[in-house]
Design a protein around this motif. Structure first.
Motif, PDB file in Angstrom:
ATOM      1  N   GLY A 230       0.821  -1.218   0.000  1.00  0.00           N
ATOM      2  CA  GLY A 230       0.000   0.000   0.000  1.00  0.00           C
ATOM      3  C   GLY A 230       0.841   1.248   0.000  1.00  0.00           C
ATOM      4  O   GLY A 230       1.912   1.288   0.615  1.00  0.00           O
ATOM      5  N   LEU A 231       0.367   2.277  -0.719  1.00  0.00           N
ATOM      6  CA  LEU A 231       1.031   3.582  -0.707  1.00  0.00           C
ATOM      7  C   LEU A 231      -0.015   4.648  -0.425  1.00  0.00           C
ATOM      8  O   LEU A 231      -0.975   4.802  -1.190  1.00  0.00           O
ATOM      9  CB  LEU A 231       1.679   3.850  -2.077  1.00  0.00           C
ATOM     10  N   PHE A 232       0.167   5.324   0.707  1.00  0.00           N
ATOM     11  CA  PHE A 232      -0.742   6.429   1.051  1.00  0.00           C
ATOM     12  C   PHE A 232      -0.023   7.751   0.815  1.00  0.00           C
ATOM     13  O   PHE A 232       1.040   7.997   1.387  1.00  0.00           O
ATOM     14  CB  PHE A 232      -1.224   6.307   2.505  1.00  0.00           C
ATOM     15  N   VAL A 233      -0.603   8.547  -0.056  1.00  0.00           N
ATOM     16  CA  VAL A 233       0.005   9.827  -0.399  1.00  0.00           C
ATOM     17  C   VAL A 233      -0.653  10.892   0.476  1.00  0.00           C
ATOM     18  O   VAL A 233      -1.867  11.100   0.406  1.00  0.00           O
ATOM     19  CB  VAL A 233      -0.192  10.129  -1.904  1.00  0.00           C
ATOM     20  N   ALA A 234       0.160  11.516   1.340  1.00  0.00           N
ATOM     21  CA  ALA A 234      -0.375  12.499   2.290  1.00  0.00           C
ATOM     22  C   ALA A 234       0.463  13.764   2.215  1.00  0.00           C
ATOM     23  O   ALA A 234       1.078  14.193   3.176  1.00  0.00           O
ATOM     24  CB  ALA A 234      -0.363  11.919   3.703  1.00  0.00           C
ATOM     25  N   ILE A 235       0.484  14.351   1.009  1.00  0.00           N
ATOM     26  CA  ILE A 235       1.340  15.523   0.805  1.00  0.00           C
ATOM     27  C   ILE A 235       0.496  16.800   0.695  1.00  0.00           C
ATOM     28  O   ILE A 235       0.962  17.815   0.196  1.00  0.00           O
ATOM     29  CB  ILE A 235       2.258  15.335  -0.417  1.00  0.00           C
ATOM     30  N   GLY A 236      -0.727  16.737   1.165  1.00  0.00           N
ATOM     31  CA  GLY A 236      -1.581  17.931   1.196  1.00  0.00           C
ATOM     32  C   GLY A 236      -2.723  17.867   0.198  1.00  0.00           C
ATOM     33  O   GLY A 236      -2.816  16.945  -0.620  1.00  0.00           O
ATOM     34  N   HIS A 237      -3.597  18.847   0.322  1.00  0.00           N
ATOM     35  CA  HIS A 237      -4.757  18.956  -0.567  1.00  0.00           C
ATOM     36  C   HIS A 237      -4.786  20.347  -1.166  1.00  0.00           C
ATOM     37  O   HIS A 237      -4.235  21.281  -0.600  1.00  0.00           O
ATOM     38  CB  HIS A 237      -6.061  18.742   0.218  1.00  0.00           C
ATOM     39  N   LYS A 238      -5.474  20.450  -2.285  1.00  0.00           N
ATOM     40  CA  LYS A 238      -5.647  21.776  -2.889  1.00  0.00           C
ATOM     41  C   LYS A 238      -7.138  22.025  -3.101  1.00  0.00           C
ATOM     42  O   LYS A 238      -7.776  21.318  -3.885  1.00  0.00           O
ATOM     43  CB  LYS A 238      -4.900  21.823  -4.223  1.00  0.00           C
ATOM     44  N   PRO A 239      -7.697  23.002  -2.376  1.00  0.00           N
ATOM     45  CA  PRO A 239      -9.113  23.292  -2.592  1.00  0.00           C
ATOM     46  C   PRO A 239      -9.336  23.878  -3.995  1.00  0.00           C
ATOM     47  O   PRO A 239      -8.471  24.606  -4.495  1.00  0.00           O
ATOM     48  CB  PRO A 239      -9.434  24.322  -1.506  1.00  0.00           C
TER      49      PRO A 239
END
Ligand code: NAP
Length: 305
Positions: A230-239
């Motif tokens: 599994g790879l969880f990408v948690a580098i932020g969000h962009k509204p």
């Protein structure tokens, strides 16, 4: 002719707002985007949306949302909003194709997860690559998982994933975390979490599901393989608020500043991930859509619109 309400966005928040405003006889127009449906269109199994005992596929759930809103008369068009004019009521919303006017607006354009931008990552979204531990962690019981990122989200996701995973490896591009001290401490203390510093993921390996990743140490340029499921990408969000700049108050990260469902413009309301960077769940977004719709109904009544 102008509308009473226009809803921008067609994820759980927008389509729930559409359902409620349609059932209140407000004949909503949903400008849902060319790629309609929001973040759930990128997921496979959704097992935490209440009411579906055996889970449901993300796109199927959104198809249901859409059909239900339409059944009560919501009009949904798949165009992208390019600009808005909120200086006077009726407000104007423009797409590349048309201009639309309405007395009230519900902004529900969501936020997109940031991705690493690798084609192998994009190919495996929903098949081992995820941006939501709360949504998908359960599918990784006893697996080895990688979380990429060094902020609070990455720490929170890693800590949550230790409930299921055999091991969680955090890969960060620097040697220092951005996360708050308290979150760092919690992560450092957890013996299921390991850290790989100064490194970036250069490839995700797997045909139908993730089997590993390639990691490059950016100081030494050495590339190594790691076996993970599994790879969880948690580098932020962009509204999705670029089209709102200068028209409505946004915070420094671009999220809509709000008081409940209200914005700083009377008659312009907000729902879902476009302001909510904390919960980011389909069910909370749907709840916000309902609240915004009820607030719109009241606003229209109170102002005799
Ligand atoms: P964030 O604070 O912007 O952190 C993003 C992390 O991803 C940073 O460590 C960044 O590295 C890394 N990153 C960015 N782009 C990258 C790329 N292309 N490749 C590899 N790494 C990349 O985002 P967030 O963690 O989602 O947090 C957003 C906001 O919500 C923050 O204000 C946070 O405090 C808040 N939040 C709070 C909690 C909580 O309190 N429980 C939980 C979640 C979020 P660099 O450090 O090198 O820039």
């Amino acid at each position: 002719m102008g509308k009473k309400v226009i809803i921008l966005g067609s994820g759980p928040a927008g389509l729930t707002a559409a359902l409620y405003t349609a059932r209140a006889n407000l004949n909503p127009l949903v400008i849902g985007g060319v790629e309609w449906g929001g973040q759930l269109m990128l997921t496979t199994d959704v097992e935490n949306y209440p009411g579906f005992v055996d889970g449901i596929k993300g796109p199927d759930l959104m198809e249901n949302f859409r059909k239900q809103a339409k059944r009560f008369g919501a009009e949904i068009i798949n165009e992208n909003v390019t600009s808005v004019d909120f200086r006077k009521n009726p407000f104007q919303v423009s797409t590349a194709e048309n201009n639309y006017n309405a007395n009230t607006i519900i902004i529900a354009t969501g936020a997109d997860s940031k991705w690493l931008g690798l084609s192998s990552e994009q190919k495996l979204i929903g098949r081992g690559v995820s941006s939501c531990a709360t949504c998908d962690g359960f599918f990784f019981k006893n697996k080895n998982i990688v979380v990429v990122g060094g902020g609070d989200s990455a720490m929170e996701e890693s800590l949550f994933l230790t409930k299921f995973a055999n091991k969680v490896t955090v890969i960060h591009r620097r040697a220092k975390l951005r996360a708050s001290k308290i979150m760092q401490e919690r992560a450092f203390k957890n013996n299921k979490i390991e850290f790989v510093w100064d490194s970036e993921i250069v490839d995700v390996i797997g045909e139908n599901s993730v089997t590993g990743i390639k990691i490059k140490n950016i100081k030494t340029n050495q590339v190594s393989d790691m076996e993970v499921q599994g790879l969880f990408v948690a580098i932020g969000h962009k509204p999705n608020t670029d089209f709102l700049k200068g028209q409505i108050d946004l915070n420094e990260k671009g999220y809509v500043i709000h008081n409940g469902t209200r914005t700083n413009i009377d008659g312009v309301f907000v729902a879902g991930d476009v302001y909510d960077f904390r919960y980011r769940q389909a069910v909370t977004a749907a709840g916000h859509g309902c609240q915004a719709a009820i607030d719109v109904e009241k606003f229209i009544e109170e102002n005799n619109l």
